[in-house]
Design a protein around this motif. Structure first.
Motif, PDB file in Angstrom:
ATOM      1  N   ILE A   9      -0.500 -38.556  -5.680  1.00 45.30           N
ATOM      2  CA  ILE A   9      -1.502 -37.410  -5.624  1.00 45.30           C
ATOM      3  C   ILE A   9      -1.175 -36.497  -5.340  1.00 45.30           C
ATOM      4  O   ILE A   9       0.037 -36.363  -4.295  1.00 45.30           O
ATOM      5  CB  ILE A   9      -1.751 -38.067  -4.291  1.00 45.30           C
ATOM      6  CG1 ILE A   9      -1.783 -40.208  -3.676  1.00 45.30           C
ATOM      7  CG2 ILE A   9      -3.249 -37.727  -2.813  1.00 45.30           C
ATOM      8  CD1 ILE A   9      -1.926 -40.626  -2.233  1.00 45.30           C
ATOM      9  N   ILE A  11      -2.792 -32.660  -4.531  1.00 54.74           N
ATOM     10  CA  ILE A  11      -4.181 -31.819  -3.550  1.00 54.74           C
ATOM     11  C   ILE A  11      -4.765 -30.506  -4.778  1.00 54.74           C
ATOM     12  O   ILE A  11      -3.832 -29.956  -5.246  1.00 54.74           O
ATOM     13  CB  ILE A  11      -3.824 -31.346  -2.770  1.00 54.74           C
ATOM     14  CG1 ILE A  11      -3.168 -32.196  -1.809  1.00 54.74           C
ATOM     15  CG2 ILE A  11      -4.700 -30.268  -1.438  1.00 54.74           C
ATOM     16  CD1 ILE A  11      -2.476 -32.024  -0.216  1.00 54.74           C
ATOM     17  N   LYS A 103      -1.866 -43.341   1.613  1.00 57.08           N
ATOM     18  CA  LYS A 103      -2.742 -42.090   1.253  1.00 57.08           C
ATOM     19  C   LYS A 103      -3.765 -42.393   2.748  1.00 57.08           C
ATOM     20  O   LYS A 103      -4.301 -41.662   2.736  1.00 57.08           O
ATOM     21  CB  LYS A 103      -3.752 -43.283  -0.016  1.00 57.08           C
ATOM     22  CG  LYS A 103      -4.638 -42.588  -0.060  1.00 57.08           C
ATOM     23  CD  LYS A 103      -6.007 -42.858  -1.195  1.00 57.08           C
ATOM     24  CE  LYS A 103      -6.913 -42.797  -2.093  1.00 57.08           C
ATOM     25  NZ  LYS A 103      -7.635 -41.424  -1.085  1.00 57.08           N
ATOM     26  N   PRO A 104      -3.614 -43.361   3.724  1.00 53.02           N
ATOM     27  CA  PRO A 104      -4.701 -42.965   4.939  1.00 53.02           C
ATOM     28  C   PRO A 104      -4.230 -41.991   5.137  1.00 53.02           C
ATOM     29  O   PRO A 104      -4.553 -41.303   6.428  1.00 53.02           O
ATOM     30  CB  PRO A 104      -4.769 -44.339   5.369  1.00 53.02           C
ATOM     31  CG  PRO A 104      -4.306 -45.299   4.495  1.00 53.02           C
ATOM     32  CD  PRO A 104      -3.465 -44.854   3.618  1.00 53.02           C
ATOM     33  N   PHE A 106      -1.523 -39.858   4.913  1.00 60.04           N
ATOM     34  CA  PHE A 106      -2.010 -38.819   3.517  1.00 60.04           C
ATOM     35  C   PHE A 106      -3.168 -37.558   3.623  1.00 60.04           C
ATOM     36  O   PHE A 106      -3.015 -36.547   3.773  1.00 60.04           O
ATOM     37  CB  PHE A 106      -0.978 -38.599   2.159  1.00 60.04           C
ATOM     38  CG  PHE A 106      -1.097 -37.580   1.461  1.00 60.04           C
ATOM     39  CD1 PHE A 106      -0.367 -36.790   1.178  1.00 60.04           C
ATOM     40  CD2 PHE A 106      -2.316 -37.335   0.451  1.00 60.04           C
ATOM     41  CE1 PHE A 106      -0.152 -35.798   0.286  1.00 60.04           C
ATOM     42  CE2 PHE A 106      -2.793 -35.702  -0.292  1.00 60.04           C
ATOM     43  CZ  PHE A 106      -1.259 -35.310  -0.475  1.00 60.04           C
ATOM     44  N   ASP A 107      -4.123 -38.592   3.410  1.00 62.79           N
ATOM     45  CA  ASP A 107      -4.914 -38.224   3.916  1.00 62.79           C
ATOM     46  C   ASP A 107      -5.928 -37.114   4.987  1.00 62.79           C
ATOM     47  O   ASP A 107      -6.263 -36.232   5.136  1.00 62.79           O
ATOM     48  CB  ASP A 107      -6.597 -38.991   3.342  1.00 62.79           C
ATOM     49  CG  ASP A 107      -7.012 -39.968   2.201  1.00 62.79           C
ATOM     50  OD1 ASP A 107      -6.239 -39.150   1.180  1.00 62.79           O
ATOM     51  OD2 ASP A 107      -7.282 -40.843   2.066  1.00 62.79           O
ATOM     52  N   VAL A 108      -4.986 -38.060   6.188  1.00 63.60           N
ATOM     53  CA  VAL A 108      -5.825 -37.486   7.325  1.00 63.60           C
ATOM     54  C   VAL A 108      -4.229 -36.660   7.844  1.00 63.60           C
ATOM     55  O   VAL A 108      -5.200 -34.551   7.729  1.00 63.60           O
ATOM     56  CB  VAL A 108      -5.112 -38.340   8.403  1.00 63.60           C
ATOM     57  CG1 VAL A 108      -5.067 -37.041   9.843  1.00 63.60           C
ATOM     58  CG2 VAL A 108      -6.158 -39.187   8.106  1.00 63.60           C
ATOM     59  N   SER A 110      -2.497 -34.129   4.934  1.00 59.89           N
ATOM     60  CA  SER A 110      -3.073 -33.105   4.292  1.00 59.89           C
ATOM     61  C   SER A 110      -4.160 -32.334   4.799  1.00 59.89           C
ATOM     62  O   SER A 110      -3.614 -30.864   4.574  1.00 59.89           O
ATOM     63  CB  SER A 110      -2.989 -33.543   2.699  1.00 59.89           C
ATOM     64  OG  SER A 110      -4.540 -34.259   2.969  1.00 59.89           O
ATOM     65  N   GLN A 111      -5.091 -32.618   5.575  1.00 55.74           N
ATOM     66  CA  GLN A 111      -6.121 -31.145   5.526  1.00 55.74           C
ATOM     67  C   GLN A 111      -5.326 -31.053   6.822  1.00 55.74           C
ATOM     68  O   GLN A 111      -5.785 -30.074   6.972  1.00 55.74           O
ATOM     69  CB  GLN A 111      -7.646 -32.676   6.464  1.00 55.74           C
ATOM     70  CG  GLN A 111      -8.403 -33.213   4.788  1.00 55.74           C
ATOM     71  CD  GLN A 111      -8.876 -31.896   4.093  1.00 55.74           C
ATOM     72  OE1 GLN A 111      -8.945 -30.542   4.968  1.00 55.74           O
ATOM     73  NE2 GLN A 111      -8.358 -32.263   3.087  1.00 55.74           N
TER      74      GLN A 111
END
Length: 122
Positions: A9, A11, A103-104, A106-108, A110-111
């Motif tokens: 993944i 960014i 992934k879930p 990481f999504d949270v 990373s932001q």
């Protein structure tokens, strides 16, 4: 942040952010931010795994294998499970449904990481 294992993944836009950071601030605070968010990503992923992997055959091996690995003088953190079957759990197979956990998380995370780096630039 990088993720270990076969899933990859990325960014987009971090190059611009890094250029802005280098031009506007002292980078000495960045390793602490990387360390904090790497540890939180690891913890969040493990929590997701504990909630998702509830089948009778679950041993916890994949969850225990998630640890942050720091490099580049604390400027890089890699987080991910080291079990060779993790991609099957994350993405599923034709015989089993996907149970996304990394992934879930990481999504949270990373932001949150990007937002904290942006605050350092101000």
């Amino acid at each position: 942040m990088k993720i270990l294992g076969k899933p990859n993944i990325r960014i987009e836009g971090l190059d611009d952010l890094i250029t802005g950071i280098k031009g506007k601030m002292d980078l000495s605070a960045v390793p602490q931010v990387v360390k904090k968010h790497g540890a939180q990503l690891s913890s969040r992923t493990q929590s997701n795994m504990q909630a998702a992997y509830t089948h009778g055959y679950s041993t916890g091996r994949t969850r225990r294998s998630v640890k942050p690995i720091f490099s580049d003088g604390g400027m890089t953190v890699s987080v991910g499970p080291t079990t060779n079957y993790f991609p099957y759990l994350e993405y599923g197979t034709r015989f089993m449904s996907a149970m996304p956990t990394l992934k879930p998380a990481f999504d949270v995370q990373s932001q949150m990481f990007i937002n904290e780096l942006k605050r350092l630039m101000q």
